[in-house]
Scaffold this active site. Structure first.
Site, PDB file in Angstrom:
ATOM      1  N   GLU A 261      -5.828  22.032  37.457  1.00 20.59           N
ATOM      2  CA  GLU A 261      -5.005  21.625  36.325  1.00 20.59           C
ATOM      3  C   GLU A 261      -4.915  20.101  36.196  1.00 20.59           C
ATOM      4  O   GLU A 261      -4.592  19.394  37.161  1.00 20.59           O
ATOM      5  CB  GLU A 261      -3.597  22.212  36.469  1.00 20.59           C
ATOM      6  CG  GLU A 261      -2.598  21.741  35.440  1.00 20.59           C
ATOM      7  CD  GLU A 261      -2.988  22.140  34.026  1.00 20.59           C
ATOM      8  OE1 GLU A 261      -2.841  21.294  33.122  1.00 20.59           O
ATOM      9  OE2 GLU A 261      -3.425  23.281  33.821  1.00 20.59           O
ATOM     10  N   THR A 305      -5.524  23.280  27.940  1.00 23.86           N
ATOM     11  CA  THR A 305      -6.032  24.267  28.898  1.00 23.86           C
ATOM     12  C   THR A 305      -6.700  25.445  28.201  1.00 23.86           C
ATOM     13  O   THR A 305      -7.728  25.952  28.656  1.00 23.86           O
ATOM     14  CB  THR A 305      -4.886  24.771  29.794  1.00 23.86           C
ATOM     15  OG1 THR A 305      -4.409  23.683  30.590  1.00 23.86           O
ATOM     16  CG2 THR A 305      -5.349  25.900  30.701  1.00 23.86           C
ATOM     17  N   HIS A 421       0.480  19.626  36.824  1.00 20.75           N
ATOM     18  CA  HIS A 421       0.684  19.623  35.374  1.00 20.75           C
ATOM     19  C   HIS A 421       1.750  18.585  35.029  1.00 20.75           C
ATOM     20  O   HIS A 421       2.711  18.401  35.765  1.00 20.75           O
ATOM     21  CB  HIS A 421       1.124  21.016  34.908  1.00 20.75           C
ATOM     22  CG  HIS A 421       1.001  21.245  33.434  1.00 20.75           C
ATOM     23  ND1 HIS A 421       1.723  20.525  32.500  1.00 20.75           N
ATOM     24  CD2 HIS A 421       0.225  22.102  32.720  1.00 20.75           C
ATOM     25  CE1 HIS A 421       1.411  20.945  31.285  1.00 20.75           C
ATOM     26  NE2 HIS A 421       0.494  21.892  31.396  1.00 20.75           N
ATOM     27  N   ASP A 480      -9.693  20.884  33.916  1.00 21.26           N
ATOM     28  CA  ASP A 480      -9.636  21.406  32.551  1.00 21.26           C
ATOM     29  C   ASP A 480      -9.496  20.325  31.483  1.00 21.26           C
ATOM     30  O   ASP A 480     -10.028  20.445  30.394  1.00 21.26           O
ATOM     31  CB  ASP A 480      -8.520  22.450  32.408  1.00 21.26           C
ATOM     32  CG  ASP A 480      -7.133  21.890  32.677  1.00 21.26           C
ATOM     33  OD1 ASP A 480      -7.009  20.859  33.358  1.00 21.26           O
ATOM     34  OD2 ASP A 480      -6.152  22.505  32.204  1.00 21.26           O
ATOM     35  N   HIS A 481      -8.753  19.264  31.790  1.00 18.38           N
ATOM     36  CA  HIS A 481      -8.566  18.196  30.797  1.00 18.38           C
ATOM     37  C   HIS A 481      -7.960  16.983  31.486  1.00 18.38           C
ATOM     38  O   HIS A 481      -7.670  17.008  32.680  1.00 18.38           O
ATOM     39  CB  HIS A 481      -7.676  18.664  29.639  1.00 18.38           C
ATOM     40  CG  HIS A 481      -6.357  19.237  30.062  1.00 18.38           C
ATOM     41  ND1 HIS A 481      -5.311  18.457  30.515  1.00 18.38           N
ATOM     42  CD2 HIS A 481      -5.905  20.520  30.121  1.00 18.38           C
ATOM     43  CE1 HIS A 481      -4.279  19.216  30.811  1.00 18.38           C
ATOM     44  NE2 HIS A 481      -4.621  20.482  30.596  1.00 18.38           N
TER      45      HIS A 481
END
Length: 686
Positions: A261, A305, A421, A480-481
């Protein structure tokens, strides 16, 4: 002097005078916010002029509505309209600060996105200066409270109100003409909302977004079977052949997809106060049997996500506005990795320590053909076990082992971690790793949660090694990012040990890790340029499954001859030769900004055309639900009614499958649990 003040006051006491005051305050406030809260990339005198004037046409149109009414109602309507628009501006300030984009109808309709992304951390996101968005409204109310402005009860001529409305449209068309001359195809081939706001304005962007949303909803009904043939023709012309050195080398192996994440590539081998942030991931990255990619980019937009998952398991891009999973995950037809692998004898499961409805996963996963979805309902939940968006990673991965050991092999299993996150919350008992010292409260804790994720990953890998699962598995890791948005430039510069950063640096900052590990793999650092859209064809080729008939926009990252243009969702791109960010062009090898010569411009235009076409075609597949018209040879369409993720049903199904198929880890361990092999130092479990 007193006569001058008296004339001004008398003028303000007319309805038209008050209207001009409201319009002026609205105009100046909006322009100030454009300059201070958004990074719009304004260049040249034309763009500077358009940015300055673009609040005016919308202000004339919206505030002018009040002029059609009489007396006190007219005045309060002006203030109400101004207040509503101020709320819109304020909401966009907050959203843009962390996501470098503007709110869209899709995001607002799926309000869970906004609530989950912002609601838990508003106190950290809001700056006192953000309330400037309401300054003009407060001033206007005070003018009435202290009777500096009085109500003009004389009727305002309807024809004059109509002239003001007509003038607003004339100015809008003139503004659009100038904007389109400066950037051709502004509304037809722009994937970046910053351009629309920069040239036309925030309110015009809202109107265009509403139009686009309506247009998207009509696309499905207008789609025809022949549309998919054009897509297939394009994909087949751009598909890369597998590399025989790697093709089928992981055939029959379990597949682990570990979702890191918000994890960015710069964290690999990064140190704070001489300490490695991610020592376990560093060892995995450099392992002789790990194929690691150092030019791998995330390609997400507002879906974050969910966009990454869409690309990972379908090789389809997420949408520019909103989340494809949330808006189209339930109704659309897909040919996703879980369904394809299920039809090749794999057990497919997703694990996530959050509620099943987030990003519409509980419905989307059925459309993708996941047999099992182990969500938060399958885990023991205590307040101390959770942080931010769900289960802490150490507890999540430890408790996942109880289900993992019972999955019939081979299996395809995806694990979505959460602790790293935003807003990067972690207690002292979970991490004593030092924060960075950029002075940015959003950025500095990022390495602490990344370190916690790394520890959780290390514990999980120890279990896989001790239990023997790793011997017959392909383990895939991906970020993911981004974790730190481009709106934290001063902090990013410090993290990268630079005085200043430019668009080239920000493009490189979009790199995320991608690693593939299996026994006897010929590992090393692969320098090919690629992104999340390329993951699925890469995995399928490693498993020995040809993609000749599939609708996949990515290309095998291990192919010897592949297109290395990496499209970003806003239309920018990276390639081994050039990086294009807006109107800026850089040489990839050294970061030098250039003004392209004729030959370079021809190359770049060709690349840009490829990017626009690929993004548009992928959008058409999703918006038109084109896969309902096409079933690849050997593939069976997914029936969503076959899946039920409720706890009782899921456990009953797992028990039945476990009894019928004796290939699970637990079965191979003479029906003895392997949970004793899992060691964690999570303080909550001691």
């Amino acid at each position: 002097m007193s006569n001058h003040k008296s004339r001004i006051r008398n003028f303000l006491n007319t309805k038209f005078g008050f209207f001009l005051l409201v319009l002026f305050l609205f105009w100046m406030k909006t322009y100030y916010i454009y300059r201070t809260d958004f990074t719009l990339g304004v260049k040249g005198s034309v763009q500077q002029f358009l940015l300055f004037v673009n609040p005016l046409p919308a202000g004339l149109l919206l505030l002018g509505i009040a002029l059609y009414f009489r007396g006190r109602l007219s005045y309060w309507l002006m203030i109400l309209i101004d207040a509503l628009d101020s709320i819109w501006i304020f909401a966009n300030i907050l959203y843009y600060r962390e996501f470098s984009d503007f709110l869209s109808m899709s995001i607002i309709k799926g309000s869970g996105d906004v609530q989950n992304n912002l609601g838990k951390s508003l106190a950290q996101i809001i700056h006192p200066t953000d309330f400037i968005a309401f300054l003009d409204v407060i001033i206007l109310i005070l003018l009435f409270v202290f009777r500096i402005v009085k109500i003009d009860h004389r009727p305002f001529k309807i024809r004059n109100a109509f002239v003001i409305s007509a003038l607003s449209f004339i100015l809008m068309f003139a503004e659009f003409g100038m904007a389109n001359a400066n950037r051709s195809g502004l509304l037809t081939r722009t994937f970046d909302n910053n351009y629309i706001v920069k040239y036309l304005g925030l309110n015009e962007y809202a109107a265009f977004d509403a139009y686009q949303t309506q247009k998207e909803s009509a696309t499905r009904s207008e789609a025809k079977p022949k549309d998919i043939q054009n897509v297939l023709k394009y994909i087949n012309a751009n598909r890369s052949k597998p590399n025989i050195q790697y093709y089928g080398k992981a055939k029959g192996k379990n597949v682990f997809i570990i979702h890191l994440e918000s994890f960015q590539q710069f964290l690999i081998d990064y140190k704070v106060d001489g300490k490695e942030v991610t020592p376990n991931l560093n060892r995995f990255y450099h392992n002789q049997h790990t194929i690691s990619f150092d030019n791998f980019y995330h390609q997400v937009a507002q879906g974050k996500t969910s966009d990454a998952e869409m690309m990972l398991e379908n090789s389809l891009f997420g949408l520019q506005q909103g989340s494809a999973m949330e808006t189209y995950g339930t109704q659309n037809t897909y040919q996703a990795a879980p369904a394809m692998l299920d039809q090749h004898g794999y057990t497919t499961a997703a694990f996530h320590g959050d509620v099943p409805s987030f990003w519409n996963r509980d419905n989307t996963y059925k459309s993708w053909g996941y047999q099992y979805f182990f969500d938060s309902n399958y885990y023991k939940i205590k307040p101390s076990y959770n942080v931010g968006y769900g289960l802490k990673d150490k507890i999540f991965l430890r408790d996942t082992a109880q289900y993992l050991q019972r999955l019939p092999q081979p299996f395809y299993a995806k694990f979505i971690t959460l602790t790293n996150h935003y807003p990067y919350e972690i207690g002292k008992e979970d991490s004593n790793f030092p924060a960075t010292k950029t002075g940015d409260n959003t950025v500095d804790p990022y390495v602490k949660t990344a370190n916690y994720l790394d520890q959780a990953f290390g514990e999980f890998m120890n279990y896989l090694n001790k239990s023997g699962l790793s011997k017959n598995s392909m383990i895939v890791l991906y970020g993911d990012h981004y974790g730190i948005s481009n709106n934290h430039r001063p902090a990013i510069a410090q993290l990268l040990h630079k005085k200043n950063i430019d668009s080239y640096d920000l493009a490189q900052f979009q790199k995320v890790p991608f690693m593939i590990h299996y026994n006897h793999a010929k590992g090393g650092i692969n320098h090919t340029y690629g992104g999340e859209i390329d993951v699925l064809p890469t995995i399928m080729h490693l498993l020995g499954m040809k993609d000749n008939n599939t609708v996949q926009f990515g290309n095998d990252l291990l192919s010897k001859h592949r297109n290395q243009i990496v499209p970003f969702r806003n239309g920018d791109f990276v390639s081994p030769e050039y990086i294009v960010m807006g109107s800026n062009v850089y040489l990839t090898k050294n970061g030098k900004q250039i003004t392209p010569n004729a030959q370079q411009k021809k190359q770049i235009d060709s690349m840009q055309s490829h990017v626009y076409k690929e993004l548009s075609m992928s959008d058409h597949v999703i918006l038109g639900d084109l896969l309902r018209f096409y079933t690849p040879k050997g593939f069976k369409k997914v029936n969503k009614k076959d899946y039920n993720y409720k706890y009782n049903y899921g456990m009953a199904s797992l028990n039945k499958l476990d009894q019928e198929n004796h290939s699970s880890l637990e079965a191979k361990n003479h029906n003895r649990s392997t949970l004793g092999l899992y060691k964690t130092n999570a303080p909550e479990l001691k």
